[in-house]
Design a protein around this motif. Structure first.
Motif, mmCIF file in Angstrom:
data_model
loop_
_atom_site.group_PDB
_atom_site.id
_atom_site.type_symbol
_atom_site.label_atom_id
_atom_site.label_comp_id
_atom_site.label_asym_id
_atom_site.label_seq_id
_atom_site.Cartn_x
_atom_site.Cartn_y
_atom_site.Cartn_z
ATOM 1 N N THR A 1 -12.669 2.344 -8.226
ATOM 2 C CA THR A 1 -13.752 3.277 -7.924
ATOM 3 C C THR A 1 -13.513 3.997 -6.603
ATOM 4 O O THR A 1 -14.339 4.786 -6.176
ATOM 5 N N HIS A 2 -12.395 3.704 -5.959
ATOM 6 C CA HIS A 2 -12.103 4.232 -4.637
ATOM 7 C C HIS A 2 -10.597 4.377 -4.513
ATOM 8 O O HIS A 2 -9.835 3.642 -5.150
ATOM 9 N N ILE A 3 -10.156 5.319 -3.684
ATOM 10 C CA ILE A 3 -8.729 5.503 -3.493
ATOM 11 C C ILE A 3 -8.050 4.226 -3.008
ATOM 12 O O ILE A 3 -6.910 3.928 -3.366
ATOM 13 N N GLN A 4 -8.774 3.412 -2.218
ATOM 14 C CA GLN A 4 -8.185 2.166 -1.728
ATOM 15 C C GLN A 4 -7.870 1.212 -2.870
ATOM 16 O O GLN A 4 -6.895 0.453 -2.816
ATOM 17 N N ASP A 5 -8.699 1.251 -3.940
ATOM 18 C CA ASP A 5 -8.437 0.382 -5.086
ATOM 19 C C ASP A 5 -7.101 0.732 -5.738
ATOM 20 O O ASP A 5 -6.361 -0.158 -6.169
ATOM 21 N N LEU A 6 -6.798 2.016 -5.841
ATOM 22 C CA LEU A 6 -5.536 2.445 -6.438
ATOM 23 C C LEU A 6 -4.354 2.051 -5.562
ATOM 24 O O LEU A 6 -3.312 1.621 -6.058
ATOM 25 N N VAL A 7 -4.525 2.209 -4.255
ATOM 26 C CA VAL A 7 -3.482 1.807 -3.318
ATOM 27 C C VAL A 7 -3.256 0.301 -3.392
ATOM 28 O O VAL A 7 -2.113 -0.179 -3.456
ATOM 29 N N ASP A 8 -4.343 -0.465 -3.407
ATOM 30 C CA ASP A 8 -4.232 -1.920 -3.425
ATOM 31 C C ASP A 8 -3.612 -2.422 -4.725
ATOM 32 O O ASP A 8 -2.958 -3.476 -4.738
ATOM 33 N N PHE A 9 -3.802 -1.693 -5.823
ATOM 34 C CA PHE A 9 -3.175 -2.111 -7.084
ATOM 35 C C PHE A 9 -1.655 -2.072 -6.951
ATOM 36 O O PHE A 9 -0.967 -3.030 -7.321
ATOM 37 N N VAL A 10 -1.140 -0.976 -6.421
ATOM 38 C CA VAL A 10 0.310 -0.867 -6.251
ATOM 39 C C VAL A 10 0.812 -1.930 -5.277
ATOM 40 O O VAL A 10 1.817 -2.606 -5.529
ATOM 41 N N ALA A 11 0.102 -2.089 -4.157
ATOM 42 C CA ALA A 11 0.503 -3.105 -3.180
ATOM 43 C C ALA A 11 0.472 -4.495 -3.796
ATOM 44 O O ALA A 11 1.354 -5.325 -3.552
ATOM 45 N N GLY A 12 -0.539 -4.752 -4.623
ATOM 46 C CA GLY A 12 -0.636 -6.042 -5.286
ATOM 47 C C GLY A 12 0.517 -6.290 -6.234
ATOM 48 O O GLY A 12 1.030 -7.409 -6.336
ATOM 49 N N ARG A 13 0.960 -5.253 -6.931
ATOM 50 C CA ARG A 13 2.092 -5.408 -7.841
ATOM 51 C C ARG A 13 3.380 -5.674 -7.052
ATOM 52 O O ARG A 13 4.246 -6.424 -7.506
ATOM 53 N N VAL A 14 3.499 -5.068 -5.876
ATOM 54 C CA VAL A 14 4.652 -5.363 -5.013
ATOM 55 C C VAL A 14 4.642 -6.839 -4.626
ATOM 56 O O VAL A 14 5.668 -7.531 -4.701
ATOM 57 N N LEU A 15 3.474 -7.337 -4.215
ATOM 58 C CA LEU A 15 3.365 -8.740 -3.826
ATOM 59 C C LEU A 15 3.559 -9.658 -5.026
ATOM 60 O O LEU A 15 4.137 -10.750 -4.897
ATOM 61 N N ASP A 16 3.110 -9.244 -6.205
ATOM 62 C CA ASP A 16 3.366 -10.022 -7.420
ATOM 63 C C ASP A 16 4.863 -10.198 -7.640
ATOM 64 O O ASP A 16 5.340 -11.289 -7.959
ATOM 65 N N ALA A 17 5.601 -9.106 -7.489
ATOM 66 C CA ALA A 17 7.042 -9.149 -7.703
ATOM 67 C C ALA A 17 7.734 -10.062 -6.703
ATOM 68 O O ALA A 17 8.793 -10.627 -6.988
ATOM 69 N N PRO B 1 -0.190 3.605 -9.826
ATOM 70 C CA PRO B 1 -1.427 2.829 -9.959
ATOM 71 C C PRO B 1 -1.980 2.859 -11.373
ATOM 72 O O PRO B 1 -1.820 3.836 -12.103
ATOM 73 N N ALA B 2 -2.622 1.763 -11.780
ATOM 74 C CA ALA B 2 -3.281 1.676 -13.076
ATOM 75 C C ALA B 2 -4.790 1.734 -12.882
ATOM 76 O O ALA B 2 -5.292 1.576 -11.774
#
Length: 229
Positions: free
Chosen positions: A187-203, A180-181
């Motif tokens: 501001t929340h652990i979910q934000d870090l999780v969603d960043f990684v998930a978002g990068r997966v979906l980007d790919a 995660p970046a």
């Protein structure tokens, strides 16, 4: 489901720590209107039980999946509204079913996302072992030249695993460490999780709004800065 027109993404969940990453990717795919074929490895059931307290059962997979997707990364059980009806375009295949639809290249699929991917999954796919359905589908995805995204969740990485990751890259897969970046203003652990998930979906080329993208403006990730929709 209309099997004549349905072309899903196959999501493979391995036994690595990081089941919230898989949940976020699945929610993102469903929100984008994508069909999903789900493969949950035997080892990942133990991880899911350990990280969420949810048991994943073949005979009750819809109810268990709904409970899993409703759970936030912070452990709150009702963070998301995921009724069982929302899973109508999800098909589940047991990991031991090597005769499952996605095990054949003739089965229509857009590609495969392995999230999280353990080092065992990385090795199995890189070596073409096909020891279970998850590995077999990944091999099929590569041979059919479909997108394969491998979200590796391990640290530190051994030299052998690094070599296997290079082999996956050379075979055409996207190797995406679950890293995660912080520039997106987490501001929340979910934000870090969603960043990684978002990068997966980007790919995978799947549209989403899981994280705030970099717009070339310094300070955009500072606390208190509103997130872009």
């Amino acid at each position: 489901m209309n099997d004549g027109k349905r072309t899903p993404w196959v999501v493979g969940v391995s036994g690595a720590s990081g089941t919230p990453y898989a949940a976020s990717v699945l929610r993102g795919l469903l929100a984008a209107g994508e069909g999903v074929d789900l493969v949950v490895s035997r080892a990942s059931r133990l991880t899911l039980l350990d990280e969420t307290g949810i048991g994943f059962r073949d005979a009750h997979w819809r109810e268990d999946l709904a409970a899993w997707l409703a759970r936030g990364a912070d452990g709150k059980p009702d963070a998301y509204d995921v009724p069982v009806e929302a899973l109508e375009d999800v098909r589940y295949w047991p990991a031991g079913d090597l005769a499952a639809g996605p095990s054949s290249g003739s089965y229509p699929a857009k590609g495969m996302l392995i999230v999280p991917a353990s080092t065992a999954a990385v090795a199995g796919v890189a070596l073409g072992l096909s020891k279970d359905l998850l590995q077999r589908v990944a091999s099929v995805t590569l041979k059919e030249r479909r997108p394969l995204v491998v979200a590796v969740r391990e640290t530190p990485l051994s030299g052998q695993t690094l070599k296997q990751m290079v082999a996956l890259d050379e075979a055409g897969a996207v190797v995406l460490p679950a890293s995660p970046a912080f520039y997106a203003g987490a501001t929340h652990i979910q934000d870090l999780v969603d960043f990684v998930a978002g990068r997966v979906l980007d790919a995978a080329g799947v549209p989403h709004e899981l994280y705030r993208r970099w717009r070339g403006e310094l300070g955009g990730g500072a606390p208190g800065v509103p997130r872009a929709g």
